[in-house]
Design an enzyme around this catalytic site. Structure first.
Site, mmCIF file in Angstrom:
data_model
loop_
_atom_site.group_PDB
_atom_site.id
_atom_site.type_symbol
_atom_site.label_atom_id
_atom_site.label_comp_id
_atom_site.label_asym_id
_atom_site.label_seq_id
_atom_site.Cartn_x
_atom_site.Cartn_y
_atom_site.Cartn_z
ATOM 1 N N GLY A 279 0.854 -1.195 0.000
ATOM 2 C CA GLY A 279 0.000 0.000 0.000
ATOM 3 C C GLY A 279 0.884 1.236 0.000
ATOM 4 O O GLY A 279 2.002 1.206 -0.508
ATOM 5 N N ARG A 280 0.370 2.298 0.611
ATOM 6 C CA ARG A 280 1.128 3.566 0.602
ATOM 7 C C ARG A 280 2.476 3.388 1.299
ATOM 8 O O ARG A 280 3.519 3.757 0.763
ATOM 9 C CB ARG A 280 0.360 4.651 1.335
ATOM 10 C CG ARG A 280 -0.969 5.010 0.732
ATOM 11 C CD ARG A 280 -1.609 6.056 1.640
ATOM 12 N NE ARG A 280 -2.915 6.452 1.196
ATOM 13 C CZ ARG A 280 -4.048 5.897 1.618
ATOM 14 N NH1 ARG A 280 -4.027 4.891 2.474
ATOM 15 N NH2 ARG A 280 -5.208 6.351 1.183
ATOM 16 N N ILE A 281 2.445 2.803 2.508
ATOM 17 C CA ILE A 281 3.690 2.698 3.289
ATOM 18 C C ILE A 281 4.616 1.643 2.672
ATOM 19 O O ILE A 281 5.819 1.883 2.504
ATOM 20 C CB ILE A 281 3.380 2.407 4.770
ATOM 21 C CG1 ILE A 281 2.660 3.632 5.379
ATOM 22 C CG2 ILE A 281 4.648 2.078 5.557
ATOM 23 C CD1 ILE A 281 2.116 3.420 6.782
ATOM 24 N N ARG B 284 1.551 -3.607 12.847
ATOM 25 C CA ARG B 284 0.990 -3.761 14.186
ATOM 26 C C ARG B 284 1.602 -4.993 14.816
ATOM 27 O O ARG B 284 1.937 -5.969 14.104
ATOM 28 C CB ARG B 284 -0.532 -3.952 14.122
ATOM 29 C CG ARG B 284 -1.298 -2.688 13.781
ATOM 30 C CD ARG B 284 -1.251 -1.678 14.930
ATOM 31 N NE ARG B 284 -2.011 -0.487 14.641
ATOM 32 C CZ ARG B 284 -1.502 0.641 14.120
ATOM 33 N NH1 ARG B 284 -0.214 0.712 13.821
ATOM 34 N NH2 ARG B 284 -2.258 1.687 13.922
ATOM 35 N N ASP C 224 8.879 -1.863 15.747
ATOM 36 C CA ASP C 224 8.312 -0.609 16.260
ATOM 37 C C ASP C 224 6.995 -0.880 16.978
ATOM 38 O O ASP C 224 6.444 0.011 17.616
ATOM 39 C CB ASP C 224 8.083 0.359 15.087
ATOM 40 C CG ASP C 224 7.608 1.734 15.552
ATOM 41 O OD1 ASP C 224 8.097 2.200 16.600
ATOM 42 O OD2 ASP C 224 6.747 2.343 14.880
ATOM 43 N N GLU D 218 1.332 -3.602 23.654
ATOM 44 C CA GLU D 218 2.033 -2.337 23.981
ATOM 45 C C GLU D 218 1.420 -1.700 25.220
ATOM 46 O O GLU D 218 0.202 -1.756 25.379
ATOM 47 C CB GLU D 218 1.923 -1.378 22.787
ATOM 48 C CG GLU D 218 2.656 -1.900 21.579
ATOM 49 C CD GLU D 218 2.430 -1.057 20.320
ATOM 50 O OE1 GLU D 218 1.850 0.040 20.427
ATOM 51 O OE2 GLU D 218 2.827 -1.506 19.250
ATOM 52 N N HIS E 250 6.840 2.269 19.357
ATOM 53 C CA HIS E 250 5.776 2.659 18.400
ATOM 54 C C HIS E 250 5.866 4.150 18.046
ATOM 55 O O HIS E 250 4.970 4.942 18.379
ATOM 56 C CB HIS E 250 4.384 2.316 18.967
ATOM 57 C CG HIS E 250 3.333 2.224 17.895
ATOM 58 N ND1 HIS E 250 2.207 1.441 18.011
ATOM 59 C CD2 HIS E 250 3.225 2.842 16.679
ATOM 60 C CE1 HIS E 250 1.454 1.577 16.927
ATOM 61 N NE2 HIS E 250 2.050 2.423 16.115
#
Ligand SMILES: O=CC(=O)O
Length: 313
Positions: free
Chosen positions: A153-155, A232, A256, A261, A279
């Site tokens: 996708g975008r990332i 995630r 990350d 978390e 994160h």
């Protein structure tokens, strides 16, 4: 718009709080127990919820505010929002895509570099005084590696573009082949991992992608492979990841995000071949301001009956 109630679920960014306070009647939910007294007094006036990756809008919160019209998340990820519930109740949802893409991709490449070139580990070597007594061993190069990207996708595309500039060979897995990307498509995640030296996770978290990086995928990446997760925590079966790292079945990891978390498996603290971030993929001042402005613009557009800027629903 001063009389419109906006509920923020948790502290996320002071600038966003200040900007919301200037425009709306802001309720900082962490200062108010969501008890019957609070709800009786305020629930009818709360027409928007602002959440983030820590705390979004679950079914219980959505049901607490009968006048709720819109949920805005200070994130691109939607996994903390009960989307079916919003759909069912006709509640609009907006997120903050695009403005954060480059920073998350930078963080992903930074992690890959930190693990492969042992940057954090060598920094600790200098600080501890070990350099005066010993030699730091060799690392492995990042440039030229075969890179697999889970989710183009975008990332994912921004990671691919950066990795390409380092001479990496790019493969990817996604729901469908992106013919124009020019990168090699692997319908199977297992095949992608088997053909990659570094595997980046950058897809959305859904029921289909939960634990998409499981024991088999980790084993396919192998003892010289590196896993980078900027998606995630729940994309990866974390206990399998920990045992693979402890047993040397995986070469290293740059993470990350984590399943629970801010809790991170303590066994990872001892491992030199692991780089851990709290994160912070989107956490630059520039991106945070852009994300906050997008949250505000979406809310203003909604309450002016104008088209939403980044609608999800
Ligand atoms: O994790 C960060 C985001 O979803 O924006």
């Amino acid at each position: 718009m001063e009389s419109i109630g906006v509920a923020m679920t948790t502290p996320m960014f002071t600038y966003l709080e200040q900007q919301l306070e200037r425009r709306f009647n802001l309720f900082k939910l962490w200062n108010h127990p969501l008890d019957s007294h609070f709800l009786q007094e305020n629930a009818q006036s709360i027409r928007a919820v602002v959440g983030c990756t820590k705390s979004g809008a679950d079914a219980c919160l959505i049901d607490s505010f009968p006048a709720l019209e819109i949920v805005a998340t200070f994130s691109v990820g939607l996994d903390k929002i009960d989307l079916p519930k919003c759909m069912e109740k006709g509640i609009r949802v907006v997120n903050t895509p695009d403005v954060l893409t480059d920073d998350v991709a930078d963080a992903a490449i930074g992690l890959a570099m930190a693990v492969s070139r042992r940057i954090s580990e060598s920094d600790r070597f200098v600080r501890s005084g070990s350099w005066t007594k010993d030699r730091f061993g060799l690392a492995t190069r990042f440039n030229g590696k075969s890179v697999g990207i889970l989710g183009l996708g975008r990332i994912g595309s921004a990671i691919a573009k950066r990795a390409e500039a380092f001479g990496c060979l790019i493969g990817y897995s996604a729901r469908s082949e992106k013919h124009h990307s020019g990168y090699k498509y692997f319908p199977s995640v297992l095949d992608l991992a088997a053909n990659s030296q570094i595997l980046f996770v950058s897809c959305a978290l859904t029921e289909e992608t939960r634990h998409i990086v499981n024991r088999e995928v980790i084993n396919a990446l192998g003892p010289n492979g590196i896993l980078i997760n900027v998606g995630r925590g729940a994309h990866v079966d974390e206990s399998e990841l920990v045992s693979a790292l402890l047993e040397g079945r995986l070469g290293g990891a740059g993470l990350d995000v984590f399943e629970n978390e801010p809790h991170v498996p303590e066994q990872l603290f001892e491992l030199g071949n692991v780089v851990l971030l709290p994160h912070v993929g989107t956490d630059t001042i520039e991106t945070s301001i852009a994300m906050a402005n997008l949250v505000i613009s979406n809310l203003e557009a909604h309450f002016r009956n104008e088209p939403l800027i980044t609608p999800v629903i």
